[in-house]
Design an enzyme around this catalytic site. Structure first.
Site, PDB file in Angstrom:
ATOM      1  N   ASP A  67      -7.951  -5.374   0.030  1.00 16.20           N
ATOM      2  CA  ASP A  67      -8.395  -6.265  -1.054  1.00 16.20           C
ATOM      3  C   ASP A  67      -8.003  -7.718  -0.857  1.00 16.20           C
ATOM      4  OD1 ASP A  67      -7.551  -3.477  -2.949  1.00 16.20           O
ATOM      5  OD2 ASP A  67      -9.588  -4.248  -2.737  1.00 16.20           O
ATOM      6  N   HIS A 113       0.854  -1.190   0.000  1.00 16.07           N
ATOM      7  CA  HIS A 113       0.000   0.000   0.000  1.00 16.07           C
ATOM      8  C   HIS A 113       0.886   1.233   0.000  1.00 16.07           C
ATOM      9  CE1 HIS A 113      -3.178   2.813   1.180  1.00 16.07           C
ATOM     10  NE2 HIS A 113      -4.022   1.872   0.791  1.00 16.07           N
TER      11      HIS A 113
HETATM   12  C1  SDX Z   1      -6.211   0.113  -2.862  1.00 10.12           C
HETATM   13  O1  SDX Z   1      -4.384   4.573  -1.983  1.00 10.12           O
HETATM   14  C2  SDX Z   1      -5.373   3.980  -1.344  1.00 10.12           C
HETATM   15  O2  SDX Z   1      -5.789   4.359  -0.291  1.00 10.12           O
HETATM   16  C3  SDX Z   1      -5.967   2.806  -2.117  1.00 10.12           C
HETATM   17  C4  SDX Z   1      -6.985   1.961  -1.347  1.00 10.12           C
HETATM   18  C5  SDX Z   1      -8.274   2.727  -1.073  1.00 10.12           C
HETATM   19  O3  SDX Z   1      -8.991   2.331  -0.139  1.00 10.12           O
HETATM   20  O4  SDX Z   1      -8.595   3.660  -1.872  1.00 10.12           O
HETATM   21  O5  SDX Z   1      -6.417   1.513  -0.124  1.00 10.12           O
HETATM   22  C6  SDX Z   1      -7.374   0.729  -2.169  1.00 10.12           C
HETATM   23  O6  SDX Z   1      -5.943   0.465  -3.973  1.00 10.12           O
HETATM   24  C7  SDX Z   1      -5.365  -0.881  -2.112  1.00 10.12           C
HETATM   25  C8  SDX Z   1      -4.136  -1.368  -2.953  1.00 10.12           C
HETATM   26  C9  SDX Z   1      -4.646  -2.460  -3.882  1.00 10.12           C
HETATM   27  N1  SDX Z   1      -3.577  -2.846  -4.866  1.00 10.12           N
HETATM   28  C10 SDX Z   1      -2.973  -4.024  -4.775  1.00 10.12           C
HETATM   29  O7  SDX Z   1      -3.140  -4.845  -3.860  1.00 10.12           O
HETATM   30  C11 SDX Z   1      -2.027  -4.309  -5.942  1.00 10.12           C
HETATM   31  C12 SDX Z   1      -0.707  -4.846  -5.420  1.00 10.12           C
HETATM   32  N2  SDX Z   1      -0.001  -3.773  -4.707  1.00 10.12           N
HETATM   33  C13 SDX Z   1       0.970  -2.995  -5.422  1.00 10.12           C
HETATM   34  O8  SDX Z   1       0.697  -2.819  -6.782  1.00 10.12           O
HETATM   35  C14 SDX Z   1       1.463  -1.777  -4.653  1.00 10.12           C
HETATM   36  O9  SDX Z   1       1.725  -2.208  -3.371  1.00 10.12           O
HETATM   37  C15 SDX Z   1       0.610  -0.536  -4.596  1.00 10.12           C
HETATM   38  C16 SDX Z   1       0.233  -0.045  -5.960  1.00 10.12           C
HETATM   39  C17 SDX Z   1      -0.617  -0.788  -3.785  1.00 10.12           C
HETATM   40  C18 SDX Z   1       1.445   0.553  -3.902  1.00 10.12           C
HETATM   41  O10 SDX Z   1       2.512   0.805  -4.718  1.00 10.12           O
HETATM   42  P1  SDX Z   1       3.579   1.963  -4.367  1.00 10.12           P
HETATM   43  O11 SDX Z   1       3.252   2.653  -3.109  1.00 10.12           O
HETATM   44  O12 SDX Z   1       3.738   2.805  -5.583  1.00 10.12           O
HETATM   45  O13 SDX Z   1       4.861   1.182  -4.040  1.00 10.12           O
HETATM   46  P2  SDX Z   1       5.874   0.690  -5.103  1.00 10.12           P
HETATM   47  O14 SDX Z   1       5.135   0.139  -6.290  1.00 10.12           O
HETATM   48  O15 SDX Z   1       6.884   1.760  -5.324  1.00 10.12           O
HETATM   49  O16 SDX Z   1       6.524  -0.544  -4.328  1.00 10.12           O
HETATM   50  C19 SDX Z   1       7.557  -0.328  -3.377  1.00 10.12           C
HETATM   51  C20 SDX Z   1       8.397  -1.595  -3.485  1.00 10.12           C
HETATM   52  C21 SDX Z   1       8.790  -1.929  -4.925  1.00 10.12           C
HETATM   53  O17 SDX Z   1       9.996  -2.635  -4.870  1.00 10.12           O
HETATM   54  P3  SDX Z   1      11.383  -1.793  -5.172  1.00 10.12           P
HETATM   55  O18 SDX Z   1      11.223  -1.151  -6.554  1.00 10.12           O
HETATM   56  O19 SDX Z   1      11.496  -0.748  -4.072  1.00 10.12           O
HETATM   57  O20 SDX Z   1      12.473  -2.845  -5.129  1.00 10.12           O
HETATM   58  O21 SDX Z   1       7.621  -2.724  -3.029  1.00 10.12           O
HETATM   59  C22 SDX Z   1       7.424  -3.636  -4.115  1.00 10.12           C
HETATM   60  C23 SDX Z   1       7.722  -2.887  -5.393  1.00 10.12           C
HETATM   61  O22 SDX Z   1       8.190  -3.777  -6.396  1.00 10.12           O
HETATM   62  N3  SDX Z   1       6.029  -4.058  -4.036  1.00 10.12           N
HETATM   63  C24 SDX Z   1       5.586  -5.301  -4.197  1.00 10.12           C
HETATM   64  C25 SDX Z   1       4.209  -5.244  -3.999  1.00 10.12           C
HETATM   65  N4  SDX Z   1       3.842  -3.987  -3.756  1.00 10.12           N
HETATM   66  C26 SDX Z   1       4.971  -3.250  -3.795  1.00 10.12           C
HETATM   67  N5  SDX Z   1       6.240  -6.454  -4.465  1.00 10.12           N
HETATM   68  C27 SDX Z   1       5.467  -7.563  -4.565  1.00 10.12           C
HETATM   69  N6  SDX Z   1       4.112  -7.605  -4.385  1.00 10.12           N
HETATM   70  C28 SDX Z   1       3.463  -6.448  -4.106  1.00 10.12           C
HETATM   71  N7  SDX Z   1       2.148  -6.485  -3.931  1.00 10.12           N
END
Ligand code: SDX
Length: 432
Positions: free
Chosen positions: A367, A309
């Site tokens: 989720d 998140h």
């Molecule tokens: C919702 O914003 C809100 O409030 C949203 C929400 C709401 O109520 O409105 O809470 C609802 O959207 C919840 C999130 C649902 N999405 C998912 O579950 C999809 C999977 N999650 C990721 O796509 C990700 O965690 C996000 C999009 C939710 C957040 O992404 P960020 O904050 O942009 O973080 P990032 O992509 O920069 O990740 C940071 C690191 C990265 O690694 P590095 O590049 O630093 O090496 O963490 C890794 C990412 O690769 N990472 C994950 C991961 N999520 C982040 N690695 C594996 N699995 C994951 N799920």
């Protein structure tokens, strides 16, 4: 609007220094006011994805990502999920305080009596292919509301803003249910005024004209709790979309349609559908290590859906409530040892024990468990995000109203770091 600085930051660029006001919130980090930065220093700030940017001030919802805390008008989400119900939370988000018994009764009556759609809107649904994703239908039909409810599109009229707010909250379950019915070739079921908000939605989704339908109180309580857990979440992507659309003066139905479109993405509200599909693809507990390895592999685009998140760097408090509710609902429905729930629990356990996830502070989000409950309740995965959109409508509308009530609000217009070509003359095709 913030207007009384508590301290000042000094920015130095080359031989110049600039004083920037700092405002302190009632909760959360201080904010650095850069509204005059470009005029004073001739520079932009650079923050793709807005990881360090406060786009507005608000009094509706507060999230402490480190503590895993979520407050709606100051009330913790776990208390609201346990003690309140969705329409009372809608009142709280819209008006700022918990309602008295009389205020709640009046509000619930108003919402109940706005649940029907203009009869002609049925023809909108019939224009879609039966296999259209219900989110596509919702985006289209909600946007089309501006063509049917002209008496609540003038955003300068407070009364029209109120009516539009009530219409959107009241009609979204009917629109979502009808999108579902249309996708499975069953007749539309009209709302009933003798049912609660959640029971009415279940009735419109699962009843058929051929036989009586009894709404299971266990399911309607679980449905209501899912609505509450998704109601609002400060300046997330879809809420920011609604605010930006509204900043141009667009009508409320167009703004909410834009929010639905943004929520559809798998990185946002589409994650609940993607998460259940992922859990089914994993299938058995012995396959979990393979998928965790893929999630950690930089060269593999696969991510654990329902994990991570932008704000929470601790457990998403909604996921904690949802996990408890999943156990209760499946138990009450007599669904013993649901294999998908077993995979989800073991996946959560193994991921949280893995340094990759703990170091990056990746925890289950709202989720991760919701899809398991929704599937147990009888919904197809294609209905998971429409249910999220239905629930979040009150959050979008509350934030939309708050922005319009701010006399200083202006059209949102970000700038950029331009890395393209500088000015050059046109070259005729014979000289290229
Ligand atoms: C919702 O914003 C809100 O409030 C949203 C929400 C709401 O109520 O409105 O809470 C609802 O959207 C919840 C999130 C649902 N999405 C998912 O579950 C999809 C999977 N999650 C990721 O796509 C990700 O965690 C996000 C999009 C939710 C957040 O992404 P960020 O904050 O942009 O973080 P990032 O992509 O920069 O990740 C940071 C690191 C990265 O690694 P590095 O590049 O630093 O090496 O963490 C890794 C990412 O690769 N990472 C994950 C991961 N999520 C982040 N690695 C594996 N699995 C994951 N799920």
């Amino acid at each position: 609007m913030a207007d009384t600085p508590t301290k000042t930051a000094t920015l130095s660029i080359d031989d110049q220094t600039f004083d920037l006001p700092i405002y302190s919130p009632t909760a959360g980090p201080d904010v650095l006011d850069i509204r005059k930065l470009y005029a004073q220093a001739g520079v932009f700030t650079y923050d793709p994805g807005f990881t360090s940017t406060a786009s507005c001030d608000s009094t509706i919802t507060f999230i402490d990502g480190d503590k895993g805390e979520l407050l709606h008008r100051g009330y913790p989400i776990d208390q609201l999920a346990e003690k309140s119900h969705y329409l009372e939370v809608c009142y709280l988000l819209l008006y700022g305080e918990l309602p008295s018994a009389t205020e709640l009764e009046t509000f619930e009556n108003t919402i109940t009596r706005h649940t029907m759609l203009h009869e002609q809107m049925q023809y909108f649904f019939r224009g879609f292919r039966r296999d259209a994703h219900p989110m596509a239908t919702m985006v289209g039909v909600v946007g089309a509301m501006s063509a049917f409810y002209h008496d609540s599109t003038d955003i300068s009229d407070n009364k029209q803003r109120e009516i539009a707010s009530h219409r959107l909250i009241a009609k979204m379950p009917t629109i979502a249910a009808w999108a579902y019915k249309y996708s499975i070739g069953q007749p539309f079921v009209y709302p009933r005024n003798d049912l609660s908000y959640a029971a009415n939605f279940l009735h419109m989704c699962f009843s058929v004209p051929a036989e009586p339908y009894h709404v299971d109180p266990i399911l309607s309580r679980a449905m209501d709790r899912i609505f509450t857990l998704h109601a609002d979440h400060e300046q997330n992507a879809s809420t920011s979309t609604v605010r930006l659309a509204s900043s141009s003066g667009a009508n409320p139905f167009a703004c909410i349609a834009a929010g639905i479109a943004c929520l559809w993405g798998p990185a946002h509200g589409g994650a609940n559908q993607a998460c259940l599909e992922m859990l089914k693809e994993i299938g058995t507990v012995d396959k979990i290590p393979e998928y965790i390895a893929r999630a950690k592999d930089k060269n593999d685009p696969f991510r654990l859906m329902g994990f991570g998140h932008r704000v929470y760097k601790n457990f998403d408090p909604r996921a904690t409530v949802m996990k408890k509710s999943a156990d209760e609902v499946l138990d009450l429905l007599g669904i013993e040892n649901n294999p998908i729930l077993q995979v989800a629990k073991e996946l959560e356990k193994q991921a949280l024990e893995d340094p990759y996830f703990s170091e990056k502070k990746l925890f289950p989000n709202v989720d991760f468990y919701s899809g398991i409950i929704l599937e147990a309740m009888g919904f197809p995965t294609s209905m998971f995000t429409p249910i999220f959109a239905l629930s979040r409508t009150v959050g979008w509308v509350s934030q939309w109203k708050e922005q319009l009530a701010d006399p200083q609000h202006k059209i949102g217009r970000p700038r950029q770091l331009y890395l393209g070509s500088t000015a050059r003359d046109y070259t005729d095709i014979e000289n290229r």
